[in-house]
Design a protein around this motif. Structure first.
Motif, PDB file in Angstrom:
ATOM      1  N   ASP A  77       0.833  -1.213   0.000  1.00 26.35           N
ATOM      2  CA  ASP A  77       0.000   0.000   0.000  1.00 26.35           C
ATOM      3  C   ASP A  77       0.861   1.253   0.000  1.00 26.35           C
ATOM      4  O   ASP A  77       0.605   2.197  -0.759  1.00 26.35           O
ATOM      5  CB  ASP A  77      -0.928  -0.011   1.213  1.00 26.35           C
ATOM      6  N   GLU A  80       2.701   1.659  -3.447  1.00 16.93           N
ATOM      7  CA  GLU A  80       1.842   2.082  -4.552  1.00 16.93           C
ATOM      8  C   GLU A  80       1.288   3.490  -4.359  1.00 16.93           C
ATOM      9  O   GLU A  80       0.929   4.150  -5.335  1.00 16.93           O
ATOM     10  CB  GLU A  80       0.702   1.082  -4.725  1.00 16.93           C
ATOM     11  N   ASN A  81       1.193   3.966  -3.135  1.00 15.48           N
ATOM     12  CA  ASN A  81       0.698   5.320  -2.843  1.00 15.48           C
ATOM     13  C   ASN A  81       1.785   6.131  -2.159  1.00 15.48           C
ATOM     14  O   ASN A  81       1.545   6.768  -1.136  1.00 15.48           O
ATOM     15  CB  ASN A  81      -0.542   5.247  -1.951  1.00 15.48           C
ATOM     16  N   ASP A  84       1.674  10.010  -1.026  1.00 18.07           N
ATOM     17  CA  ASP A  84       0.983  10.413   0.200  1.00 18.07           C
ATOM     18  C   ASP A  84       1.887  10.327   1.418  1.00 18.07           C
ATOM     19  O   ASP A  84       1.571  10.913   2.459  1.00 18.07           O
ATOM     20  CB  ASP A  84      -0.243   9.521   0.438  1.00 18.07           C
ATOM     21  N   THR A 103       2.853  12.886  -8.526  1.00 20.31           N
ATOM     22  CA  THR A 103       2.666  11.469  -8.208  1.00 20.31           C
ATOM     23  C   THR A 103       4.017  10.768  -8.191  1.00 20.31           C
ATOM     24  O   THR A 103       5.032  11.351  -8.586  1.00 20.31           O
ATOM     25  CB  THR A 103       1.762  10.772  -9.243  1.00 20.31           C
TER      26      THR A 103
END
Length: 173
Positions: A77, A80-81, A84, A103
């Motif tokens: 998680d 992939e992110n 953030d 991103t």
């Protein structure tokens, strides 16, 4: 032969080992450490791999395939992110041309976006795009003596010897 018996170190761990962990469309080696496996993924280097392991509260030197499902899911998680969890200067896709978003691309998305960006430069015929079209160096490197793709420039001695032998053989007839 050795008198020592081979040690059977925890056969239960071997059964629980996940040999492949899937992140971002790529399979990572589960037999390596978390840091080493993540750094083999496109878009994640060693520093970012350490940061991912730290954010997921996972030991970076632990074997990736032996982690619990919750820990593996946490690592996946965060990987992939990543935008953030890290500052914007640490991402690899800042202020995207079309969306303007910041991103972090991972896996096959990195190569896909790179091809897309190069194709866009070729279409609009920017300086870099023209250099890409011609197959020349793009980033200001020297081209006088390096990057030659037209084959050999020097003298081919073997070819000259063959021609001389043919000429000598033709004189006898």
């Amino acid at each position: 032969m050795s008198t020592e018996e081979p040690q059977d170190d925890s056969p239960e761990e071997e059964e629980d080992l996940q040999y492949f962990v899937r992140i971002g469309g790529a399979d990572l080696d589960g037999t390596k450490t978390v840091e080493r496996s993540l750094s083999e993924l496109d878009g994640i280097g060693t520093r970012t791999a350490r940061l991912v392991a730290e954010k997921a509260d996972v030991d970076r030197n632990a074997t990736f395939g032996l982690l619990d499902e919750e820990d593996i899911d946490a690592v996946v998680d965060i990987a992939e992110n990543l935008e953030d969890h890290v500052p914007s200067w640490m991402t690899n896709r800042q202020n995207d041309f079309f969306t303007g978003e910041t991103t972090h691309l991972v896996g096959t998305d990195v190569n896909e976006k790179r091809r897309h960006d190069i194709n866009r430069m070729k279409i609009i015929e920017s300086y870099k795009g023209v250099r890409h079209k011609r197959g020349q160096k793009v980033r200001g490197q020297r081209t006088k003596s390096t990057g030659r793709s037209e084959g050999t420039i020097g003298v081919n001695v073997e070819e000259i010897r063959e021609e001389m032998e043919d000429d000598e053989g033709g004189d006898d007839e």
